[in-house]
Design an enzyme around this catalytic site. Structure first.
Site, short mmCIF file in Angstrom:
data_model
loop_
_atom_site.label_atom_id
_atom_site.label_comp_id
_atom_site.label_asym_id
_atom_site.label_seq_id
_atom_site.Cartn_x
_atom_site.Cartn_y
_atom_site.Cartn_z
N GLY A 103 1.23 -1.12 0.52
CA GLY A 103 -0.16 -0.37 -0.01
C GLY A 103 0.30 0.97 -0.49
O GLY A 103 0.28 1.93 -0.64
N GLU A 106 2.94 -9.00 -2.26
CA GLU A 106 1.99 -9.88 -1.56
C GLU A 106 1.80 -11.67 -1.92
O GLU A 106 1.23 -12.17 -1.06
CB GLU A 106 1.06 -8.81 -2.27
#
Length: 348
Positions: A112, A135
């Site tokens: 993010g 991720e």
């Protein structure tokens, strides 16, 4: 403590992510504060540019609040979809912001944190920068526009970064198109002062720019571009193992530790993003995938194994890339719920 420091200093609107104890990981209140500030400053003639940085000594932002996402999904809640939808709208807003948006990508910038920085109009890295989209290591996929950014990196570099969770320094971040210019960490204060005084951002940054050094990935483009063109994840792994390059073998080991389903979906997402017409289209596609990810067992397992208990031994479902069948993918994609809030970035 306010999780985002919002203030106007001279001609500059300043945003400082302010959760240093969590390496400034983004949560829903932070996303809403950032969005509200951008809305307020867009039509404020006294603000000529916006700057984003992070509190503390460790970095800009380590990513999103994945523990919150995992806990919400485990409880059968719907707040994960709310957070994701608002975060992706913020990322799209940053990419289209009508005023200069300067991101100081000093220290750790992951997940993010890439979303709120790498979509900016002027992205500043430093010798301390450590940038990654890791991720797949926790059973998730590159999001926050990561499929778009990595999908448009030179050659197959984006796939290499997404699947192997490789960490980049300043030179490679610039070489991969995720940043624009390097400035010494100790001179960032001078840059901020110049922007406060109303200096034109690009000129101010150019005046402090330093040589970022050698982009190490450039020397590996031959085997990266060759191996990552294999049609599927098993083929990519075979190509990397057969490449005869130590770094290729290390990449295969890293991908082998990732969640096979997440890595397969990441591969598909990046390849699809190359053919999409806009960031917004990519974010819409990511929104579908990430809602499925948080509701699939791998995500909670990855968070447990790597971030909570830290035993480093996640039990993936399915356990091997060869086991990611069309039937498994179809079950995975049923994670989208009609009650989830729409992202609303596209007409209709």
């Amino acid at each position: 403590m306010n999780p985002v420091l919002v203030r106007r200093q001279g001609a500059l609107g300043r945003l400082t992510l302010n959760r240093p104890e969590a390496l400034n990981a983004l949560n829903l209140p932070m996303i809403r504060i950032l969005a509200a500030a951008l809305d307020a400053w867009e039509h404020d003639d006294a603000v000529s540019a916006v700057l984003l940085d992070g509190a503390g000594e460790r970095g800009l932002c380590a990513g999103g609040d994945v523990r919150f996402l995992a806990d919400d999904a485990a409880a059968g809640g719907d707040q994960a979809a709310v957070l994701l939808s608002q975060e992706y709208r913020l990322d799209a807003r940053i990419a289209r912001y009508p005023k200069p948006y300067v991101a100081l990508m000093d220290g750790v910038v992951m997940g993010g944190g890439v979303g709120v920085s790498a979509h900016g109009s002027l992205r500043v890295v430093t010798p301390r920068t450590v940038l990654a989209m890791p991720e797949v290591s926790i059973g998730y996929v590159p999001d926050v526009g990561g499929s778009w950014l990595l999908g448009h990196a030179p050659g197959e570099l984006g796939l290499h970064l997404a699947l192997s969770a490789t960490r980049l320094g300043a030179a490679d971040a610039i070489g991969c198109g995720l940043a624009d210019v390097a400035v010494a960490s100790e001179r960032l204060g001078e840059l901020v002062a110049a922007l406060v005084d109303g200096a034109e951002p690009a000129a101010a940054v150019a005046g402090l720019a330093v040589d970022p050094g050698v982009a190490s990935l450039a020397a590996h483009r031959e085997w990266i571009d060759r191996c990552y063109t294999a049609p599927g994840l098993p083929g990519i792994l075979d190509a990397l193992r057969d490449a005869g390059e130590p770094d290729a073998a290390q990449a295969a080991e890293a991908i082998g530790r990732a969640a096979p389903l997440a890595a397969t979906m990441a591969l598909r997402a990046l390849r699809a993003a190359r053919e999409l017409p806009s960031l917004e289209r990519a974010l819409e596609a990511e929104y579908g995938l990430t809602r499925c990810c948080v509701r699939w067992p791998d995500f909670a397992e990855g968070v447990r194994a790597l971030l909570v208990e830290r035993d480093g031994s996640p039990r993936w479902d399915p356990p091997c890339p060869e086991d990611v069948t069309d039937e498994v993918v179809a079950r995975f994609l049923r994670g989208v719920r009609p009650t989830d809030p729409p992202l609303g970035l596209l007409p209709g």
